[in-house]
Design a protein around this motif. Structure first.
Motif, short mmCIF file in Angstrom:
data_model
loop_
_atom_site.label_atom_id
_atom_site.label_comp_id
_atom_site.label_asym_id
_atom_site.label_seq_id
_atom_site.Cartn_x
_atom_site.Cartn_y
_atom_site.Cartn_z
N ALA A 153 -8.29 3.63 -2.08
CA ALA A 153 -8.33 3.24 -3.49
C ALA A 153 -7.79 1.81 -3.61
O ALA A 153 -6.58 1.58 -3.68
CB ALA A 153 -7.50 4.19 -4.34
N ASP A 154 -8.71 0.85 -3.61
CA ASP A 154 -8.35 -0.57 -3.71
C ASP A 154 -8.23 -0.93 -5.19
O ASP A 154 -9.23 -0.97 -5.91
CB ASP A 154 -9.41 -1.42 -3.02
N HIS A 204 -4.92 6.19 0.49
CA HIS A 204 -4.25 4.89 0.49
C HIS A 204 -4.52 4.20 -0.84
O HIS A 204 -5.68 4.12 -1.28
CB HIS A 204 -4.75 4.01 1.63
N ILE A 205 -3.47 3.70 -1.47
CA ILE A 205 -3.58 3.04 -2.78
C ILE A 205 -2.92 1.68 -2.69
O ILE A 205 -1.75 1.57 -2.29
CB ILE A 205 -2.89 3.89 -3.87
N HIS A 239 1.55 2.28 -10.69
CA HIS A 239 2.36 3.45 -11.00
C HIS A 239 1.50 4.60 -11.51
O HIS A 239 1.64 5.75 -11.08
CB HIS A 239 3.42 3.10 -12.04
N ALA A 240 0.57 4.29 -12.42
CA ALA A 240 -0.27 5.32 -13.02
C ALA A 240 -1.19 5.97 -11.99
O ALA A 240 -1.35 7.19 -11.95
CB ALA A 240 -1.08 4.74 -14.16
N VAL A 241 -1.80 5.15 -11.14
CA VAL A 241 -2.73 5.69 -10.14
C VAL A 241 -1.97 6.55 -9.12
O VAL A 241 -2.40 7.66 -8.79
CB VAL A 241 -3.49 4.55 -9.43
N THR A 257 0.83 -1.19 0.00
CA THR A 257 0.00 0.00 0.00
C THR A 257 0.87 1.25 0.00
O THR A 257 1.84 1.34 0.76
CB THR A 257 -0.92 0.02 1.23
N GLN A 258 0.53 2.20 -0.84
CA GLN A 258 1.21 3.48 -0.86
C GLN A 258 0.26 4.55 -0.34
O GLN A 258 -0.93 4.52 -0.66
CB GLN A 258 1.70 3.83 -2.27
N THR A 259 0.77 5.47 0.44
CA THR A 259 -0.05 6.51 1.04
C THR A 259 0.40 7.88 0.55
O THR A 259 1.58 8.22 0.64
CB THR A 259 0.03 6.46 2.58
N ILE A 260 -0.56 8.63 0.03
CA ILE A 260 -0.29 9.98 -0.46
C ILE A 260 -1.05 10.96 0.42
O ILE A 260 -2.29 10.91 0.48
CB ILE A 260 -0.71 10.13 -1.92
#
Length: 368
Positions: free
Chosen positions: A167-168, A17-18, A219-221, A2-5
């Motif tokens: 964002a799952d 969260h993605i 990567h795109a999201v 999970t990546q967090t922006i």
């Protein structure tokens, strides 16, 4: 992974969260924002059928009492009637200001649920769980909520920031290719506005994104969300830089209104055509090269986003009606049309006071 922006807006800050599997963890992630332990999920019939069981199980596991309000799918739901229906459902269910609304669906659900949350009892917190690519990369981030009117798209609304966005990426595997293409239009927009290198990456990897290849999709999201987050941080209420996010949208919103907001022409499809039109008009005004405008159009066409107004769903389009709709756009000032145009790929700018005669001639050339 999970990546967090973060979206850094002071007291209104929140995280996006993605990653995969976030729906199954939604309860634990949402719980800190639901002090009453009561959650009202707003969704549509399609999302409820596909994904509601996983979300409800997660909410139950976190000991969050939950109710689900299910609305019809489609842009037609974003109306005064739909808003009244949703607000009355929430009120009749006994919602109070310590409860939490969860917008669980695509852009339509995010817009109307966020607006209802901002209005009911003068404001209730809400969380976005976007289930379409377009909603994950665009409409769930930034706090814009609205309904449509016969006069135009998103004409009645407010800015009401979510407390959290989940964002799952896994849920995107259930989307038809048409919906993935719609979301891709908002991804490639980021490169066209301010990142020529990302546009080049898109040219090489767009098919992988649309086909849900994990590495390219993630990567795109992440890239699109991070780009939008930085813009929103700098200009939350669209007084300056945030207007750049409307590249192609003045054309797109007019196309949608002209087509009647139905399933014939989806928002992302209108945006794809709008992006091509923005670059073509820029080239016609001598602002960017004709070669770059062709490059943009060729790429969008190759990804299945039609840019020919003569065959675009909803055709035939009338240039005079299009111009009138554009003059009534939210960004217009004193009756003067505002466009976002480009000097080159990756260098968009806001162009106020667009020449109506030149714009009409351009539209006539594209439509006839």
């Amino acid at each position: 992974m999970t990546q967090t922006i973060p979206v850094s807006l002071g007291a209104r800050a929140y995280d996006v969260h993605i990653g995969n599997g976030l729906l199954a963890r939604a309860g634990e992630l949402i719980a800190p924002f639901a002090p009453s332990k009561r959650v009202f999920v707003v969704t549509d019939q399609n999302v409820a059928r596909l994904h509601r069981p996983v979300l409800v199980a997660s909410l139950d596991a976190a000991r969050l009492k939950n109710w689900t309000i299910t609305l019809p799918p489609g842009e037609e739901t974003k109306s005064f009637h739909g808003l009244e229906l949703l607000c009355r459902h929430l009120l009749q269910a006994g919602i109070d200001r310590r409860d939490l609304v969860v917008a669980f669906g695509g852009g339509v659900i995010g817009d109307i649920a966020g607006l209802a949350a901002g209005l009911v009892k003068r404001g209730i917190d809400f969380v976005q769980i976007p289930t379409t690519l377009l909603a994950q990369v665009d409409s769930s981030v930034g706090g814009k909520t609205a309904i449509d009117t016969p006069e135009g798209k998103n004409f009645v609304g407010l800015i009401h920031q979510p407390r959290l966005v989940l964002a799952d990426l896994h849920v995107l595997s259930t989307l038809p290719a048409r919906e993935m293409r719609c979301g891709y239009a908002e991804i490639v927009k980021a490169g066209l506005i301010a990142d020529a290198d990302f546009f080049a990456w898109c040219e090489a990897n767009a098919a992988h994104v649309i086909n849900c290849k994990p590495e390219a999709l993630a990567h795109a999201v992440v890239k699109a969300v991070a780009f939008k987050a930085r813009i929103v941080e700098a200009d939350e209420r669209e007084q300056g830089a945030r207007a750049l996010l409307n590249l192609g949208h003045t054309f797109a919103h007019a196309l949608e209104a002209h087509a009647g907001y139905g399933d014939a022409l989806l928002h992302g499809e209108a945006v794809g055509a709008g992006l091509a039109l923005a670059f073509a008009h820029s080239a016609g005004l001598g602002l960017c090269s004709a070669g770059e405008a062709r490059r943009v159009r060729t790429h969008l066409d190759s990804m299945g986003l039609s840019t020919d107004l003569r065959t675009l769903p909803g055709a035939p389009y009338d240039p005079n009606k299009m111009l009138a709709l554009m003059a009534g756009d939210k960004k217009a000032e004193a009756g003067q049309i505002t466009l976002v145009l480009a000097r080159t790929i990756g260098q968009a700018f806001v162009h106020k006071g667009a020449d109506a005669a030149k714009l009409r001639a351009f539209l006539e050339g594209e439509i006839t």
